[in-house]
Design a protein around this motif. Structure first.
Motif, PDB file in Angstrom:
ATOM      1  N   ALA A 190       0.771  -1.194   0.032  1.00 21.60           N
ATOM      2  CA  ALA A 190       0.155   0.033   0.064  1.00 21.60           C
ATOM      3  C   ALA A 190       0.706   1.214   0.021  1.00 21.60           C
ATOM      4  N   PRO A 191       1.628   1.675  -0.719  1.00 22.12           N
ATOM      5  CA  PRO A 191       2.362   2.594  -1.125  1.00 22.12           C
ATOM      6  C   PRO A 191       1.685   3.792  -1.020  1.00 22.12           C
ATOM      7  N   GLY A 192       2.036   4.959  -0.573  1.00 19.83           N
ATOM      8  CA  GLY A 192       1.482   6.357  -0.426  1.00 19.83           C
ATOM      9  C   GLY A 192       0.145   6.221   0.106  1.00 19.83           C
ATOM     10  N   SER A 193       0.120   5.384   1.266  1.00 22.10           N
ATOM     11  CA  SER A 193      -1.403   5.265   1.972  1.00 22.10           C
ATOM     12  C   SER A 193      -1.365   5.746   3.322  1.00 22.10           C
ATOM     13  N   LEU A 194      -0.176   6.187   3.955  1.00 21.10           N
ATOM     14  CA  LEU A 194      -0.133   6.701   5.480  1.00 21.10           C
ATOM     15  C   LEU A 194      -0.070   7.874   5.647  1.00 21.10           C
ATOM     16  N   ASP A 195      -0.676   8.556   6.642  1.00 19.26           N
ATOM     17  CA  ASP A 195      -0.394   9.973   7.040  1.00 19.26           C
ATOM     18  C   ASP A 195       0.901  10.001   8.095  1.00 19.26           C
ATOM     19  N   LEU A 196       1.180   9.155   8.785  1.00 20.16           N
ATOM     20  CA  LEU A 196       2.149   9.041   9.973  1.00 20.16           C
ATOM     21  C   LEU A 196       2.629   7.691  10.203  1.00 20.16           C
ATOM     22  N   VAL A 197       4.016   7.695  10.066  1.00 28.45           N
ATOM     23  CA  VAL A 197       4.682   6.354  10.502  1.00 28.45           C
ATOM     24  C   VAL A 197       5.429   6.911  11.602  1.00 28.45           C
ATOM     25  N   VAL A 198       5.461   6.187  13.030  1.00 27.43           N
ATOM     26  CA  VAL A 198       6.208   6.470  14.110  1.00 27.43           C
ATOM     27  C   VAL A 198       7.008   5.360  14.355  1.00 27.43           C
ATOM     28  N   ALA A 199       8.297   5.509  14.482  1.00 32.64           N
ATOM     29  CA  ALA A 199       9.286   4.564  14.951  1.00 32.64           C
ATOM     30  C   ALA A 199       9.839   4.821  16.285  1.00 32.64           C
ATOM     31  N   ASP A 200       9.675   3.982  17.280  1.00 27.20           N
ATOM     32  CA  ASP A 200       9.737   4.092  18.635  1.00 27.20           C
ATOM     33  C   ASP A 200      10.262   2.494  19.085  1.00 27.20           C
ATOM     34  N   VAL A 201      11.288   2.221  18.545  1.00 28.51           N
ATOM     35  CA  VAL A 201      11.585   0.857  18.674  1.00 28.51           C
ATOM     36  C   VAL A 201      13.087   0.720  19.581  1.00 28.51           C
ATOM     37  N   PHE A 202      13.054   0.203  20.529  1.00 31.74           N
ATOM     38  CA  PHE A 202      14.150  -0.039  21.592  1.00 31.74           C
ATOM     39  C   PHE A 202      14.044  -1.564  22.069  1.00 31.74           C
ATOM     40  N   HIS A 203      15.310  -2.232  21.799  1.00 25.43           N
ATOM     41  CA  HIS A 203      15.405  -3.387  22.199  1.00 25.43           C
ATOM     42  C   HIS A 203      16.290  -3.083  23.587  1.00 25.43           C
ATOM     43  N   GLY A 204      15.619  -3.212  24.601  1.00 33.23           N
ATOM     44  CA  GLY A 204      16.193  -2.848  25.750  1.00 33.23           C
ATOM     45  C   GLY A 204      16.205  -1.248  25.825  1.00 33.23           C
ATOM     46  N   SER A 205      17.197  -0.796  25.858  1.00 39.26           N
ATOM     47  CA  SER A 205      17.656   0.620  25.848  1.00 39.26           C
ATOM     48  C   SER A 205      18.209   1.299  24.570  1.00 39.26           C
ATOM     49  N   ARG A 206      18.418   0.385  23.548  1.00 43.12           N
ATOM     50  CA  ARG A 206      18.888   0.562  22.243  1.00 43.12           C
ATOM     51  C   ARG A 206      17.996   0.563  21.067  1.00 43.12           C
ATOM     52  N   THR A 207      18.201   1.454  20.214  1.00 46.48           N
ATOM     53  CA  THR A 207      17.413   1.268  18.919  1.00 46.48           C
ATOM     54  C   THR A 207      18.391   0.331  17.943  1.00 46.48           C
ATOM     55  N   PRO A 208      17.601  -0.730  17.351  1.00 43.69           N
ATOM     56  CA  PRO A 208      18.403  -1.551  16.400  1.00 43.69           C
ATOM     57  C   PRO A 208      19.047  -0.984  15.154  1.00 43.69           C
ATOM     58  N   GLY A 209      20.144  -1.253  14.980  1.00 37.19           N
ATOM     59  CA  GLY A 209      20.818  -0.701  13.704  1.00 37.19           C
ATOM     60  C   GLY A 209      20.036  -0.660  12.374  1.00 37.19           C
ATOM     61  N   HIS A 210      19.425  -1.857  12.151  1.00 34.31           N
ATOM     62  CA  HIS A 210      18.570  -2.100  10.636  1.00 34.31           C
ATOM     63  C   HIS A 210      17.359  -1.131  10.729  1.00 34.31           C
ATOM     64  N   LEU A 211      17.051  -0.184  11.748  1.00 32.74           N
ATOM     65  CA  LEU A 211      16.176   0.744  11.721  1.00 32.74           C
ATOM     66  C   LEU A 211      16.770   1.996  11.816  1.00 32.74           C
ATOM     67  N   THR A 212      18.007   2.212  11.307  1.00 40.75           N
ATOM     68  CA  THR A 212      18.738   3.423  11.296  1.00 40.75           C
ATOM     69  C   THR A 212      19.118   3.897   9.908  1.00 40.75           C
ATOM     70  N   SER A 213      19.045   3.418   9.073  1.00 32.96           N
ATOM     71  CA  SER A 213      19.610   3.492   7.694  1.00 32.96           C
ATOM     72  C   SER A 213      18.765   4.253   6.751  1.00 32.96           C
ATOM     73  N   VAL A 214      19.413   4.543   5.642  1.00 29.32           N
ATOM     74  CA  VAL A 214      18.848   5.343   4.414  1.00 29.32           C
ATOM     75  C   VAL A 214      17.963   4.346   3.963  1.00 29.32           C
ATOM     76  N   GLU A 215      18.210   3.078   3.755  1.00 32.30           N
ATOM     77  CA  GLU A 215      17.320   2.180   3.125  1.00 32.30           C
ATOM     78  C   GLU A 215      15.882   2.011   3.909  1.00 32.30           C
ATOM     79  N   PHE A 216      16.151   2.119   5.389  1.00 32.40           N
ATOM     80  CA  PHE A 216      15.056   1.884   5.969  1.00 32.40           C
ATOM     81  C   PHE A 216      14.312   3.312   5.918  1.00 32.40           C
ATOM     82  N   LEU A 217      14.654   4.554   5.948  1.00 28.75           N
ATOM     83  CA  LEU A 217      14.060   5.485   5.800  1.00 28.75           C
ATOM     84  C   LEU A 217      13.412   5.528   4.414  1.00 28.75           C
ATOM     85  N   ARG A 218      14.102   5.161   3.436  1.00 34.83           N
ATOM     86  CA  ARG A 218      13.291   5.059   2.075  1.00 34.83           C
ATOM     87  C   ARG A 218      11.961   4.308   2.194  1.00 34.83           C
TER      88      ARG A 218
END
Length: 297
Positions: free
Chosen positions: A151-179
């Motif tokens: 469903a590309p182009g369907s969302l008004d808002l994406v919120v990323a609030d992911v912590f494994h313990g007290s750290r954000t996993p690296g695979h959620l921090t890249s240009v590829e993820f943000l694309r």
């Protein structure tokens, strides 16, 4: 004549009790707020994760959730429903807020920790009249990739609030993820990520550079001492293809009981200067907090 029996004395309402359960990511606890009826704190390995007020979902206790609430309020005219994807569930504080302030919003929550979602649903249920929130178990990036394809182009808002313990996993921090996140957003849609960092803010600077590499319009929100590198704390990054409501959002942040600073434009470019965007090849988990930064007894 027999005496009229005294009516039974009503027993006091039972006090809510803490709940503890082992989940996939650690030891979760639900702790009742003894100073606020209906308030509950969720911790994971004694690190605070969420605060929920069952009687008033518009009550946002944590500073970073208040900033997300201000963003939600500024994104569209009051009451207009939004279509949102929340990566990371916790106790669903922000989805509850969005459902209460914008009835009819369609929301999907994805969290990797199934037992944690089950614990929250059992003891702090979120469903009610007019609430359209679905929660599922899954990896945040995989869920985002599936949404971008289905469903590309369907969302008004994406919120990323992911912590494994007290750290954000690296695979959620890249240009590829943000694309992937950008691909899910409709024109005018917004991406927001809650992160945490401390001096010298190398992770935050790299994340700001990564955000600016994908989204034409960006801003960063943090308390002044955090932004100046004086202490560890939460940092909210916001991106969109369309102009952001920075004037309205800045006023809301400045007037909050926990004031925060909004950084954009040339100031944000300077903050991220000489920092390369993060790619999948270079991504690492966010730095751990200093001892005692967020823990509770």
């Amino acid at each position: 004549m027999p005496e009229t029996p005294e009516p039974p004395t009503p027993s006091p309402a039972a006090e809510p009790l803490p709940v503890a359960r082992r989940t996939d990511l650690g030891q979760a606890k639900l702790l009742p707020d003894i100073d606020h009826d209906g308030g509950w704190l969720l911790t994971l390995d004694d690190t605070p994760q969420s605060y929920v007020d069952l009687g008033d979902p518009t009550h946002l206790e944590f500073e970073y959730t208040r900033r997300l609430g201000h963003l939600v309020d500024a994104l569209a005219e009051p009451g207009r429903p939004l279509h949102a994807l929340h990566l990371g569930g916790g106790a669903l504080t922000v989805p509850r807020y969005l459902a209460a302030t914008r009835p009819g919003s369609r929301q999907r929550v994805v969290d990797v920790d199934g037992p944690l979602l089950a614990l929250v649903e059992q003891h702090l249920p979120w469903q009610g009249p007019g609430v359209d929130i679905t929660a599922e178990v899954g990896d945040a990036r995989a869920a985002l990739a599936a949404a971008a394809q289905a469903a590309p182009g369907s969302l008004d808002l994406v919120v990323a609030d992911v912590f494994h313990g007290s750290r954000t996993p690296g695979h959620l921090t890249s240009v590829e993820f943000l694309r992937l996140a950008a691909a899910t957003l409709r024109p005018g849609g917004c991406y927001a990520a809650n992160l945490a960092d401390g001096p010298p803010l190398a992770f935050a600077r790299a994340q700001a550079a990564t955000l600016r590499a994908v989204f034409p319009q960006t801003c960063l929100i943090a308390e002044a001492p955090v932004l100046r590198g004086r202490r560890y704390g939460n940092i909210l990054l916001v991106g969109s293809a369309a102009p952001l409501p920075v004037a309205d959002l800045g006023r809301r942040l400045a007037g909050d009981i926990f004031p925060a600073r909004l950084t954009e434009g040339a100031d944000l470019a300077a903050f991220a200067a000489r920092t390369a965007p993060v790619t999948d090849a270079t991504a690492t988990d966010s730095p751990p907090p200093p001892d005692g930064a967020f823990s509770v007894g």
